[in-house]
Design a protein around this motif. Structure first.
Motif, PDB file in Angstrom:
ATOM      1  N   ILE A 162       0.988 -18.329 -11.535  1.00 43.14           N
ATOM      2  CA  ILE A 162       2.199 -17.783 -10.914  1.00 43.14           C
ATOM      3  C   ILE A 162       2.376 -16.315 -11.271  1.00 43.14           C
ATOM      4  O   ILE A 162       2.669 -15.478 -10.416  1.00 43.14           O
ATOM      5  N   VAL A 163       2.165 -16.011 -12.544  1.00 44.54           N
ATOM      6  CA  VAL A 163       2.281 -14.619 -12.978  1.00 44.54           C
ATOM      7  C   VAL A 163       1.252 -13.746 -12.268  1.00 44.54           C
ATOM      8  O   VAL A 163       1.567 -12.664 -11.762  1.00 44.54           O
ATOM      9  N   ASP A 164       0.031 -14.249 -12.187  1.00 44.44           N
ATOM     10  CA  ASP A 164      -1.027 -13.485 -11.523  1.00 44.44           C
ATOM     11  C   ASP A 164      -0.705 -13.271 -10.053  1.00 44.44           C
ATOM     12  O   ASP A 164      -0.964 -12.203  -9.499  1.00 44.44           O
ATOM     13  N   GLY A 165      -0.155 -14.295  -9.436  1.00 43.34           N
ATOM     14  CA  GLY A 165       0.197 -14.169  -8.026  1.00 43.34           C
ATOM     15  C   GLY A 165       1.201 -13.069  -7.794  1.00 43.34           C
ATOM     16  O   GLY A 165       1.070 -12.270  -6.868  1.00 43.34           O
ATOM     17  N   ARG A 166       2.183 -13.020  -8.665  1.00 43.53           N
ATOM     18  CA  ARG A 166       3.192 -11.978  -8.516  1.00 43.53           C
ATOM     19  C   ARG A 166       2.588 -10.600  -8.763  1.00 43.53           C
ATOM     20  O   ARG A 166       2.929  -9.634  -8.082  1.00 43.53           O
ATOM     21  N   ARG A 167       1.721 -10.534  -9.744  1.00 40.99           N
ATOM     22  CA  ARG A 167       1.118  -9.229 -10.012  1.00 40.99           C
ATOM     23  C   ARG A 167       0.267  -8.788  -8.822  1.00 40.99           C
ATOM     24  O   ARG A 167       0.228  -7.611  -8.458  1.00 40.99           O
ATOM     25  N   SER A 168      -0.430  -9.728  -8.221  1.00 42.47           N
ATOM     26  CA  SER A 168      -1.244  -9.371  -7.063  1.00 42.47           C
ATOM     27  C   SER A 168      -0.395  -8.790  -5.950  1.00 42.47           C
ATOM     28  O   SER A 168      -0.781  -7.827  -5.290  1.00 42.47           O
ATOM     29  N   GLU A 169       0.756  -9.380  -5.760  1.00 40.38           N
ATOM     30  CA  GLU A 169       1.623  -8.857  -4.704  1.00 40.38           C
ATOM     31  C   GLU A 169       2.100  -7.452  -5.031  1.00 40.38           C
ATOM     32  O   GLU A 169       2.185  -6.592  -4.157  1.00 40.38           O
ATOM     33  N   ARG A 170       2.416  -7.236  -6.296  1.00 41.75           N
ATOM     34  CA  ARG A 170       2.835  -5.888  -6.685  1.00 41.75           C
ATOM     35  C   ARG A 170       1.701  -4.890  -6.495  1.00 41.75           C
ATOM     36  O   ARG A 170       1.904  -3.785  -6.012  1.00 41.75           O
ATOM     37  N   MET A 171       0.511  -5.317  -6.875  1.00 44.57           N
ATOM     38  CA  MET A 171      -0.636  -4.418  -6.719  1.00 44.57           C
ATOM     39  C   MET A 171      -0.876  -4.095  -5.257  1.00 44.57           C
ATOM     40  O   MET A 171      -1.139  -2.950  -4.906  1.00 44.57           O
ATOM     41  N   ALA A 172      -0.774  -5.107  -4.421  1.00 45.56           N
ATOM     42  CA  ALA A 172      -1.007  -4.875  -3.002  1.00 45.56           C
ATOM     43  C   ALA A 172       0.014  -3.884  -2.448  1.00 45.56           C
ATOM     44  O   ALA A 172      -0.313  -2.982  -1.674  1.00 45.56           O
ATOM     45  N   ARG A 173       1.244  -4.047  -2.882  1.00 46.07           N
ATOM     46  CA  ARG A 173       2.285  -3.129  -2.443  1.00 46.07           C
ATOM     47  C   ARG A 173       2.011  -1.710  -2.892  1.00 46.07           C
ATOM     48  O   ARG A 173       2.094  -0.761  -2.131  1.00 46.07           O
ATOM     49  N   LEU A 174       1.695  -1.575  -4.183  1.00 46.06           N
ATOM     50  CA  LEU A 174       1.445  -0.237  -4.719  1.00 46.06           C
ATOM     51  C   LEU A 174       0.201   0.385  -4.084  1.00 46.06           C
ATOM     52  O   LEU A 174       0.165   1.583  -3.808  1.00 46.06           O
ATOM     53  N   ALA A 175      -0.796  -0.442  -3.835  1.00 46.60           N
ATOM     54  CA  ALA A 175      -2.006   0.080  -3.206  1.00 46.60           C
ATOM     55  C   ALA A 175      -1.686   0.597  -1.806  1.00 46.60           C
ATOM     56  O   ALA A 175      -2.174   1.656  -1.388  1.00 46.60           O
ATOM     57  N   ASP A 176      -0.850  -0.133  -1.106  1.00 45.29           N
ATOM     58  CA  ASP A 176      -0.460   0.280   0.233  1.00 45.29           C
ATOM     59  C   ASP A 176       0.249   1.636   0.197  1.00 45.29           C
ATOM     60  O   ASP A 176       0.005   2.512   1.028  1.00 45.29           O
ATOM     61  N   LEU A 177       1.125   1.790  -0.777  1.00 44.55           N
ATOM     62  CA  LEU A 177       1.848   3.057  -0.888  1.00 44.55           C
ATOM     63  C   LEU A 177       0.908   4.172  -1.323  1.00 44.55           C
ATOM     64  O   LEU A 177       0.954   5.290  -0.794  1.00 44.55           O
ATOM     65  N   ALA A 178       0.045   3.875  -2.283  1.00 41.26           N
ATOM     66  CA  ALA A 178      -0.873   4.895  -2.799  1.00 41.26           C
ATOM     67  C   ALA A 178      -1.817   5.377  -1.700  1.00 41.26           C
ATOM     68  O   ALA A 178      -2.223   6.543  -1.676  1.00 41.26           O
ATOM     69  N   ALA A 179      -2.121   4.473  -0.780  1.00 41.25           N
ATOM     70  CA  ALA A 179      -3.036   4.840   0.304  1.00 41.25           C
ATOM     71  C   ALA A 179      -2.428   5.911   1.203  1.00 41.25           C
ATOM     72  O   ALA A 179      -3.137   6.631   1.899  1.00 41.25           O
ATOM     73  N   ARG A 180      -1.105   5.979   1.177  1.00 38.14           N
ATOM     74  CA  ARG A 180      -0.446   6.958   2.053  1.00 38.14           C
ATOM     75  C   ARG A 180      -0.207   8.276   1.346  1.00 38.14           C
ATOM     76  O   ARG A 180       0.414   9.187   1.906  1.00 38.14           O
ATOM     77  N   LEU A 181      -0.648   8.380   0.104  1.00 42.03           N
ATOM     78  CA  LEU A 181      -0.553   9.658  -0.604  1.00 42.03           C
ATOM     79  C   LEU A 181      -1.840  10.454  -0.378  1.00 42.03           C
ATOM     80  O   LEU A 181      -2.825   9.918   0.123  1.00 42.03           O
ATOM     81  N   GLY A 182      -1.800  11.704  -0.777  1.00 38.17           N
ATOM     82  CA  GLY A 182      -3.027  12.498  -0.737  1.00 38.17           C
ATOM     83  C   GLY A 182      -3.838  12.252  -1.995  1.00 38.17           C
ATOM     84  O   GLY A 182      -3.309  11.760  -3.001  1.00 38.17           O
ATOM     85  N   PRO A 183      -5.112  12.585  -1.946  1.00 37.26           N
ATOM     86  CA  PRO A 183      -5.995  12.410  -3.107  1.00 37.26           C
ATOM     87  C   PRO A 183      -5.474  13.159  -4.335  1.00 37.26           C
ATOM     88  O   PRO A 183      -5.561  12.657  -5.448  1.00 37.26           O
ATOM     89  N   GLY A 184      -4.898  14.322  -4.102  1.00 38.79           N
ATOM     90  CA  GLY A 184      -4.354  15.093  -5.217  1.00 38.79           C
ATOM     91  C   GLY A 184      -3.190  14.388  -5.873  1.00 38.79           C
ATOM     92  O   GLY A 184      -3.048  14.390  -7.101  1.00 38.79           O
TER      93      GLY A 184
END
Lengths: 161, 161
Positions: free
Chosen positions: A101-123
């Motif tokens: 359950i804990v891992d599942g929640r972390r995965s969702e957080r990671m997916a969210r953050l990854a989605d946001l990070a993808a919209r940033l610039g490399p810098g």
DNA sequence: CAAAATATATCAGAAACTTAATTAAGCAAC
DNA sequence: GTTGCTTAATTAAGTTTCTGATATATTTTG
């Protein structure tokens, strides 16, 4: 008010508060209360703990933890074990199901953050990456641990929760 | 597994989770529940909101928010006002007393973070400062892409401080 | 070894939350 | 303009979760 030449603590506080709110409101998949999820997270991350330690960490009464653990045990998410070093105490540990359950929640957080990070610039991503070791060290300092070495390499614990 | 050449999302997630836990379990000054504090924070940061919006944000039922607001109103921490743009709706706003509680908590967080930051090196503080704009932008991006159900009225207030 | 302290458990009652039903206002189409 | 559908908030009743007080067993201390 507390500030440094290099860093505005007010801005840091504000950003962290925003992330906090963002992290808390996610799925409530199974019918688990916020405190319950926090206990599972603590156990998954820090290993088995006594009831009193959990109560202190979550800022609820020991009675509340006893009742919560009893319920979680019935659901197969944690286990009680006698503490070999103290006959009065009980050690609580997560089961595989609880950790999932804990891992599942972390995965969702990671997916969210990854989605946001993808919209940033490399810098921007690089700037965040460069700050991670220092942020991690703040957490360590808070918990009382002594890391000894300043920045060093950020690598190390990637399966810790 | 989501990651970028410049940035490990796993590490970022981990650090933010730790800060979240550190921020939540703080003072319990007055006898206010966690959800109650979160509502006050939301209102203090984002201005007046409808009960439905609060319910969606906190992931509790509308009924729970109604009861909580009634209690907070009795204690003088929030006010109910009719929504001029919709006769059915009610706008909830924090009073000065309510805002003072939020500010008090923020001050404690700032003091804590300042204490930790003081124990870092100047280079570490600078690295954190350099990452703040990018982190703030992640929060903005998140708040832009939220609700599955679009708001009914055009005049709604949806801005960030 | 008795007395004090610590760790957990139990139970009654208070608090917070949920579900279901109710009232009132907006919206759409005829 | 009124009929019917939807949305916003409230109310009522029942459930879950927490607190407070108390009890029991096991160290620790003097």
């Amino acid at each position: 008010m507390p500030d440094f030449p290099e860093l505005s603590v007010a801005e840091l506080t504000h950003v962290l508060e925003d992330f906090t709110r963002m992290h808390i409101r996610l799925p409530a998949e199974r019918r688990l209360s916020f405190t319950t999820l926090s206990v599972l997270h603590t156990l998954a991350g820090g290993g088995p703990k006594r009831l009193t330690d959990l109560a202190a960490g979550e800022q609820v009464t020991q009675s509340a933890i006893t009742q919560m653990v009893t319920k979680l045990e019935r659901e197969g998410l944690v286990e009680r074990r006698p503490d070999p070093s103290d006959g009065r105490a009980v050690l609580v540990r997560v089961t595989a199901a609880g950790a999932a359950i804990v891992d599942g929640r972390r995965s969702e957080r990671m997916a969210r953050l990854a989605d946001l990070a993808a919209r940033l610039g490399p810098g921007e991503r690089a700037a965040i990456a460069a700050a991670l070791p220092a942020l991690a060290r703040m957490v360590e300092l808070h918990e009382g641990a002594v890391p000894a070495d300043p920045p060093s390499t950020a690598g190390g614990n990637d399966d810790e929760p």
